[in-house]
Design an enzyme around this catalytic site. Structure first.
Site, PDB file in Angstrom:
ATOM      1  NE  ARG A 121      12.568  -2.656   7.419  1.00 28.12           N
ATOM      2  CZ  ARG A 121      12.536  -2.734   6.083  1.00 28.12           C
ATOM      3  NH1 ARG A 121      12.526  -3.915   5.475  1.00 28.12           N
ATOM      4  NH2 ARG A 121      12.550  -1.622   5.364  1.00 28.12           N
TER       5      ARG A 121
ATOM      6  CG  ASP B 179      16.977   0.074  -0.678  1.00 32.64           C
ATOM      7  OD1 ASP B 179      18.039  -0.191  -0.067  1.00 32.64           O
ATOM      8  OD2 ASP B 179      15.855  -0.104  -0.181  1.00 32.64           O
ATOM      9  CD  GLU B 180      12.730   2.374  -0.430  1.00 29.54           C
ATOM     10  OE1 GLU B 180      11.626   2.188  -0.944  1.00 29.54           O
ATOM     11  OE2 GLU B 180      13.028   1.967   0.717  1.00 29.54           O
TER      12      GLU B 180
ATOM     13  CD1 TRP C 127      14.885  -2.224  -5.890  1.00 32.00           C
ATOM     14  CD2 TRP C 127      12.787  -1.980  -5.158  1.00 32.00           C
ATOM     15  NE1 TRP C 127      14.774  -0.963  -5.343  1.00 32.00           N
ATOM     16  CE2 TRP C 127      13.504  -0.788  -4.883  1.00 32.00           C
ATOM     17  CE3 TRP C 127      11.447  -2.061  -4.790  1.00 32.00           C
ATOM     18  CZ2 TRP C 127      12.916   0.315  -4.262  1.00 32.00           C
ATOM     19  CZ3 TRP C 127      10.853  -0.962  -4.171  1.00 32.00           C
ATOM     20  CH2 TRP C 127      11.594   0.203  -3.909  1.00 32.00           C
TER      21      TRP C 127
ATOM     22  CE1 TYR D 161      10.808  -6.656  -4.176  1.00 34.91           C
ATOM     23  CE2 TYR D 161      10.056  -5.276  -2.360  1.00 34.91           C
ATOM     24  CZ  TYR D 161      11.030  -5.636  -3.278  1.00 34.91           C
ATOM     25  OH  TYR D 161      12.230  -4.960  -3.295  1.00 34.91           O
ATOM     26  CG  PHE D 162       6.939 -14.026  -1.594  1.00 32.60           C
ATOM     27  CD1 PHE D 162       6.668 -13.664  -2.904  1.00 32.60           C
ATOM     28  CD2 PHE D 162       7.484 -15.278  -1.367  1.00 32.60           C
ATOM     29  CE1 PHE D 162       6.924 -14.519  -3.963  1.00 32.60           C
ATOM     30  CE2 PHE D 162       7.744 -16.155  -2.415  1.00 32.60           C
ATOM     31  CZ  PHE D 162       7.456 -15.777  -3.717  1.00 32.60           C
ATOM     32  CG  ASP D 163       6.325  -7.071   1.107  1.00 30.01           C
ATOM     33  OD1 ASP D 163       6.377  -7.498  -0.052  1.00 30.01           O
ATOM     34  OD2 ASP D 163       6.733  -5.931   1.420  1.00 30.01           O
TER      35      ASP D 163
ATOM     36  CB  THR E  11       9.472  -9.304   8.160  1.00 30.55           C
ATOM     37  OG1 THR E  11      10.632  -8.628   8.679  1.00 30.55           O
ATOM     38  CG2 THR E  11       9.888 -10.505   7.352  1.00 30.55           C
ATOM     39  CD  GLU E  12       8.600  -3.307   5.859  1.00 29.59           C
ATOM     40  OE1 GLU E  12       8.448  -4.490   5.464  1.00 29.59           O
ATOM     41  OE2 GLU E  12       9.123  -2.416   5.176  1.00 29.59           O
TER      42      GLU E  12
END
Length: 684
Positions: free
Chosen positions: A159, A320-321, A387, A412-414, A463-464
């Site tokens: 990102r 994922d997703e 997660w 999740y550190f975001d 990191t978005e």
């Protein structure tokens, strides 16, 4: 002389005493060692302090070079004699049963670190470095070993791209706090970040985009650019860069694990090579076409080059997703499903995962993936990275597979680490240092024979919303220190108040070293009112939900009584205190006060966080009744929902004079849909 034996985590502020005089001495080590026995005296450090290493040649060179670059500046010597720091690799170490464990013995004359591996000696050195002060090293014995074999941190470099020097800098800190895995999220829609010789378009084109920030790119067409083009933002690691990073990590006993996303999060690949998608159209697909044999040719070729660069046991394949939107209508996917006897698209995804695992296993590697790889059946030898809560990990463990615990709630550190209005924009959530520290990766209910399958823990920084190195470091530190203690220290030696004091000291040390940690000493804390119950007239009363007004099961906040339980929500809807309503459903609840009651205030808080599509209501109606059938409207509030970059909280309420038994509170979503979240309907 009197010796004190104290379990480290219970009190790392340790007292040393003599018959004549008491002297207070504190030690500050992160993560907390298993056992500390402090004695009086100090081993002084000076320019003539020797270093003697008895270990295998490879480990000896690593340790010697590492200490030569450290503040200790030890002088290599040929014997163990004299005023010397000794690192000794031994065949057996009865005191600890882990190859990463060590025993550090300090006397006024000598320092001895013993371990059965170079890694164990290295971790003993980290403790020694943290213990050293202007006087030297305090005398005593530290016996230590890790709780988990896997102690990781994931850095998203897709990102926003972070260069190799930044990664090296983080490796230094990870090693200092005894973390041993760096997981690099190398590929995603926002950019492909690793050179693959066979597919040059991945770095000539898919590694570059129009806008420097992910958010601008995401909201403005999501286009890619040619390398060297005007305003092209991005970057990638050459294969030589990767070799350099892997070697640098190995010199710190850290394994670098690459992640190559599949089958989803692959827009950048499928725009550079659209023939690998179901529609063969650029900018249209996020999922590989599983029915296309060329997909597997591509993935195997990429993974072959990746495995040549990364010697790690695991290769992370994402998983994922996956939207799977085109698979039901894709002729190749449907033909694959018919040929393989697959009943749905979940099993089609599982087919891809199984097939890639066979390929990795044939090359001596193991497959690691996010917990969605459980869908449709887990590949035989795969390890699950859990997660979406801990459930995926526990499901994997129950079936005999290893799991790495990394639930968003704790890892999740975001997320914001303090009051959102005091922080740079984040994706949402609230994950303070104390919450990270409170994580227990092994549920108390887990059967003893399954406990060893919990392989470890990992923190993740997506990191978005993290565009710069300074911002990234603020999000990582000091929270990674809490994760390090969760991963290394036995629960019996953990205590948050003591850790917090050590973390404050560590923040200052990190700043001196050139890092940019969050200023823990200025922490504001949770949302006002969230840390103690609120008393009001409706607490404990019955709540009736109207037709088509059910709350979302994933955000029940405790069920039907949640809106009158006296508990105020914090900064995030993920704290299990906020009740959520979705899909433009009307929040419609009636509180039975049990008897006619004089009422002067009715109100409820709502939050807005636009990133994850959490919005304020567009309309709120508050009504009362004495029979529960005919309601009198007290107040109707219209609200224009406007998207913004903030986390905001608004109370929608009524004040006045009324008497009623029943209170009805209704709220409606606006044009953006998404979630409505409220925590408590307060009645006074």
């Amino acid at each position: 002389m009197r010796k004190l034996i104290i379990l480290a985590g219970a009190a790392l502020g340790l007292l040393l005493a003599s018959c004549a005089k008491e002297e207070k001495r504190t030690i500050s080590v992160i993560p907390a060692p298993l056992n500390v026995e402090l004695q009086q005296g100090v081993f002084p450090l000076n320019p003539e302090t020797g270093l003697y290493i008895d270990a295998s040649e490879g480990d000896k060179k690593i340790l010697q070079d590492y200490l030569a670059a450290s503040p200790m500046k030890l002088k290599p010597v040929a014997t163990e004699e004299g005023h010397t720091v000794i690192l000794k690799q031994v065949a057996q170490l009865p005191e600890v049963d882990s190859p990463e464990g060590y025993v550090l013995t300090v006397t006024p004359d000598q320092v001895l670190v013993r371990a059965t591996s170079g890694a164990g000696l290295f971790y003993g050195v980290q403790t020694m470095l943290q213990l050293a002060d202007g006087k030297g090293l305090p005398a005593g014995v530290i016996t230590d070993k890790p709780r988990f074999a896997y102690r990781g941190f994931m850095m998203d470099v897709s990102r926003h791209f972070f260069d190799k020097e930044f990664i090296k800098k983080q490796l230094d800190a990870l090693a200092y706090y005894k973390l041993n895995r760096l997981h690099l999220h190398l590929t995603d829609a926002a950019g492909w970040r690793i050179e693959i010789k066979k597919y040059p378009r991945l770095t000539e084109f898919a590694a570059w985009r129009e806008f420097p920030t992910w958010k601008e790119w995401w909201n403005n067409g999501r286009q890619y650019k040619e390398e060297g083009g005007k305003d092209a933002y991005g970057g990638y690691y050459t294969q030589d860069d990767i070799r350099e990073l892997v070697a640098y990590a190995q010199e710190r006993y850290i394994t670098v694990i690459p992640e190559i996303e599949m089958p989803a999060h692959s827009e950048e690949v499928l725009t550079a090579y659209p023939e690998l998608s179901c529609t063969h159209e650029p900018y249209k697909q996020a999922d590989f076409c599983v029915g296309n044999e060329k997909t597997f040719e591509f993935l195997e070729n990429v993974l072959t080059e990746v495995m040549e660069l990364f010697p790690s046991e695991y290769i992370h394949i994402g998983g994922d997703e996956a939207g799977k939107a085109s698979w039901p209508s894709c002729k190749l996917c449907q033909a694959r499903m018919k040929k393989e006897g697959l009943k749905d698209v979940n099993e089609l995804q599982s087919y891809l995962i199984h097939r890639i695992e066979v390929f990795l296993n044939a090359h001596g590697r193991k497959l690691l993936g996010w917990d969605e790889i459980l869908e449709g059946g887990l590949a035989p030898n795969a390890t699950v990275m859990s997660w979406r809560g801990t459930e995926g990990g526990m499901k994997a463990v129950a079936s005999g597979h290893k799991a790495i615990m990394t639930p968003g709630e704790f890892c999740y550190f975001d997320s914001y680490q303090d009051a959102p209005d005091s922080q740079p924009e984040a994706i949402g959530g609230y994950l303070p240092l104390a919450k990270v520290y409170s994580f227990n990766p092994v549920p108390d209910t887990l059967d003893a024979d399954k406990v060893p399958l919990v392989y470890g823990v990992q923190a993740n920084l997506f990191t978005e919303y993290v565009p710069t190195p300074e911002h990234a470091e603020m999000m990582i530190y000091p929270r990674i220190l809490a994760l390090a203690e969760v991963a290394w220290s036995d629960p019996s030696v953990k205590a948050y108040d003591d850790f917090h004091a050590r973390a404050l000291k560590a923040v200052e040390e990190l700043k001196v070293k050139g890092y940019h940690p969050f200023e823990l000493k200025n922490e504001i804390g949770n949302r006002p009112g969230a840390d103690q119950p609120v008393q009001h007239l409706a607490v404990g009363k019955k709540v009736i939900y109207g037709p088509d007004a059910a709350y979302y099961p994933g955000y029940s906040a405790g069920g039907d009584s949640a809106l009158v339980d006296g508990v105020i929500g914090g900064w995030t809807y993920g704290d299990r205190r906020w009740q959520g309503f979705i899909d433009k459903k009307r929040m419609d609840v009636t509180i039975d006060m049990e008897k006619e009651t004089a009422i002067h205030f009715i109100g409820a808080d709502f939050m807005q966080v636009c990133g994850p599509e959490v919005f304020m209501p567009s309309e709120v109606i508050i009504s009362v009744s004495n029979d529960g059938k005919e309601f009198t409207e007290l107040k109707r509030m219209e609200h224009k929902v406007v998207k913004d970059d903030k986390v905001t909280f608004t109370n929608f309420g009524w004040e006045g004079d009324a008497k009623a038994r029943y209170i009805r509170y209704q709220a409606s979503s606006g044009e953006f849909g998404g979630f409505l979240f409220t925590d408590e309907i307060v009645v006074k």
